[in-house]
Motif scaffolding. Structure first.
Motif, mmCIF file in Angstrom:
data_model
loop_
_atom_site.group_PDB
_atom_site.id
_atom_site.type_symbol
_atom_site.label_atom_id
_atom_site.label_comp_id
_atom_site.label_asym_id
_atom_site.label_seq_id
_atom_site.Cartn_x
_atom_site.Cartn_y
_atom_site.Cartn_z
ATOM 1 N N UNK A 57 0.831 -1.205 0.000
ATOM 2 C CA UNK A 57 0.000 0.000 0.000
ATOM 3 C C UNK A 57 0.868 1.259 0.000
ATOM 4 N N UNK A 58 1.977 1.220 0.715
ATOM 5 C CA UNK A 58 2.883 2.366 0.735
ATOM 6 C C UNK A 58 3.500 2.595 -0.644
ATOM 7 N N UNK A 59 3.849 1.511 -1.335
ATOM 8 C CA UNK A 59 4.405 1.636 -2.686
ATOM 9 C C UNK A 59 3.370 2.230 -3.639
ATOM 10 N N UNK A 60 2.127 1.792 -3.521
ATOM 11 C CA UNK A 60 1.068 2.353 -4.366
ATOM 12 C C UNK A 60 0.851 3.832 -4.054
ATOM 13 N N UNK A 61 0.854 4.172 -2.767
ATOM 14 C CA UNK A 61 0.683 5.566 -2.366
ATOM 15 C C UNK A 61 1.812 6.432 -2.932
ATOM 16 N N UNK A 62 3.050 5.907 -2.902
ATOM 17 C CA UNK A 62 4.209 6.671 -3.380
ATOM 18 C C UNK A 62 4.089 7.007 -4.861
ATOM 19 N N UNK A 63 3.372 6.177 -5.615
ATOM 20 C CA UNK A 63 3.204 6.418 -7.053
ATOM 21 C C UNK A 63 2.043 7.347 -7.381
ATOM 22 N N UNK A 64 1.264 7.718 -6.380
ATOM 23 C CA UNK A 64 0.124 8.606 -6.625
ATOM 24 C C UNK A 64 0.600 10.044 -6.817
ATOM 25 N N UNK A 65 -0.142 10.780 -7.639
ATOM 26 C CA UNK A 65 0.141 12.208 -7.791
ATOM 27 C C UNK A 65 -0.147 12.904 -6.461
ATOM 28 N N UNK A 66 0.757 13.727 -6.024
ATOM 29 C CA UNK A 66 0.564 14.482 -4.791
ATOM 30 C C UNK A 66 0.926 13.714 -3.530
ATOM 31 N N UNK A 67 1.533 12.561 -3.675
ATOM 32 C CA UNK A 67 1.920 11.779 -2.498
ATOM 33 C C UNK A 67 2.990 12.533 -1.706
ATOM 34 N N UNK A 68 2.944 12.409 -0.415
ATOM 35 C CA UNK A 68 3.937 13.026 0.462
ATOM 36 C C UNK A 68 5.171 12.119 0.489
ATOM 37 N N UNK A 69 6.128 12.406 -0.371
ATOM 38 C CA UNK A 69 7.297 11.546 -0.490
ATOM 39 C C UNK A 69 8.211 11.610 0.729
ATOM 40 N N UNK A 70 8.137 12.708 1.483
ATOM 41 C CA UNK A 70 8.890 12.762 2.746
ATOM 42 C C UNK A 70 8.342 11.729 3.719
ATOM 43 N N UNK A 71 7.009 11.568 3.746
ATOM 44 C CA UNK A 71 6.376 10.551 4.573
ATOM 45 C C UNK A 71 6.821 9.161 4.129
#
Length: 74
Positions: A17-31
């Protein structure tokens, strides 16, 4: 489900789920950068039987007694 199996499955799910979130537009990459190493390190050893034996990974197809399988291997 055994507690070890459940913990392993939950951690793998969270990593996915974290990998999918990282690929989303606007994801908080610092998180993502802050959480992913901790989550990966918390991944427990896979439960016994989760993956094939090392012999399988090394290209050896041994039968149940450790010898050649029934497919004509020598």
């Amino acid at each position: 489900m055994c507690p070890t199996c459940e913990d392993f499955a939950r951690t793998v799910l969270l990593l996915g789920q974290l990998a999918l979130y990282a690929d989303m537009a606007g994801a908080d990459l610092d998180f993502v950068d802050a959480v992913s190493p901790s989550l990966a390190v918390s991944l427990p050893e896979p439960p016994p039987g989760m993956f094939p034996d090392d012999d399988y990974d090394n290209g050896l197809d041994n039968g149940p007694d450790g010898g050649p399988s029934d497919r004509g291997d020598v």
